[in-house]
Design an enzyme around this catalytic site. Structure first.
Site, short mmCIF file in Angstrom:
data_model
loop_
_atom_site.label_atom_id
_atom_site.label_comp_id
_atom_site.label_asym_id
_atom_site.label_seq_id
_atom_site.Cartn_x
_atom_site.Cartn_y
_atom_site.Cartn_z
N GLU A 1 25.62 -0.74 -14.30
CA GLU A 1 25.38 0.12 -13.13
C GLU A 1 26.67 0.64 -12.54
O GLU A 1 27.67 -0.10 -12.43
CB GLU A 1 24.62 -0.67 -12.06
CG GLU A 1 23.22 -1.09 -12.47
CD GLU A 1 22.45 -1.76 -11.34
OE1 GLU A 1 22.97 -1.79 -10.20
OE2 GLU A 1 21.33 -2.25 -11.59
N GLU B 1 18.14 6.76 -11.27
CA GLU B 1 17.07 6.07 -10.55
C GLU B 1 16.91 6.58 -9.13
O GLU B 1 17.87 6.62 -8.35
CB GLU B 1 17.31 4.56 -10.55
CG GLU B 1 16.21 3.78 -9.86
CD GLU B 1 16.24 2.29 -10.11
OE1 GLU B 1 15.41 1.57 -9.52
OE2 GLU B 1 17.10 1.82 -10.89
#
Length: 261
Positions: free
Chosen positions: A112, A174
């Site tokens: 991430e 996302e």
């Protein structure tokens, strides 16, 4: 036939890429039989399967266990393994962690955020990397949509380019506005995989538990194709009722003449 990183890059702008999470052998086997080309063994396992409040409780050992199970169920599917929180804190730590996930069964690893030096180091050492921008569950203070303001949208676009330039072959986006995800997808030469990011990404990923309707809560951007929790409840009640009445196991159909009765 298993798709490799280069094959997935070649899918950019072609047929959309379907991706599902899986954490167990039988689920992975079903996903492979369905022809889904990519499985993500995500740290979401901590929240949807293990009862943790956060993905930050997931360890490398947890991911190794689930990767092994998934690989045994789906030997011919590209499997991505999540790098758990803290296991990609610096380039050397991330490389050691990634090698463990690859040894456990992953074809590539996902991390991430804007860890450009980490991505570069992994790629330089032969590890295929998937990036992740937008909402970052490992560090997010809430799960609200991100990128709605101009400055934040610009930061996410810059992060996406930085992740690509560092060497990632694919990018998960996302829970951002659909327009932002579409602009990022148009900007990049690598495929984008959306989750709560609209229809203009190069593919979509869904948590298998959300798709199955397994649990008590599902994100608003997910879809329930079944309601497995209700089925489990019905089965458990029926079994308990039959045991209490002594109906089970007397109602099992006996097999005779086959050597299995």
């Amino acid at each position: 036939m298993k798709l490799h990183a280069a094959d997935l890059v070649a899918r950019k702008g072609q047929d959309p890429i379907a991706m599902l999470t899986a954490y167990t052998c039988p689920v992975a086997r079903a996903v492979e039989r369905a022809g889904v080309p990519v499985i993500l063994v995500g740290d979401t396992v901590g929240m949807v399967e293990m009862g943790f409040e956060s993905t930050r409780d997931v360890t490398l050992e947890h991911l190794e266990y689930h990767l092994g199970a998934v690989r045994r169920g789906a030997p011919d599917t590209h499997v991505i393994g999540d790098l758990p929180y803290g296991t990609d804190a610096d380039p050397d730590t991330a490389l050691a962690s990634a090698r463990r996930l690859i040894a456990a069964g992953a074809d590539s690893v996902k991390l991430e955020g804007d860890k450009y030096a980490v991505i570069e180091h992994l790629v330089a050492n032969g590890i295929d990397v998937v990036g992740h921008t937008g909402l970052l569950p490992q560090t997010a203070e809430s799960f609200a949509k991100v990128g709605r303001g101009e400055a934040e949208a610009r930061r996410i676009r810059d992060e996406a380019r930085g992740i690509q330039n560092a060497g990632a072959f694919m990018l998960v986006i996302e829970h951002v506005p659909y327009e932002l995800a579409g602009r990022i997808t148009a900007d990049l030469a690598i495929p984008t995989i959306g989750i709560g990011a609209g229809p203009d990404c190069d593919g979509q990923v869904l948590v298998i538990n959300d798709a199955l309707g397994l649990g008590d809560y599902w994100p608003p951007f997910s879809k329930q194709y079944a309601h497995a929790s209700d089925t489990i409840l019905d089965v458990a009640r029926a079994f308990s009722r039959e045991v209490a009445s002594r109906e089970f196991p007397n109602n099992i159909i006996k097999l005779t003449g086959t050597g299995r009765g």
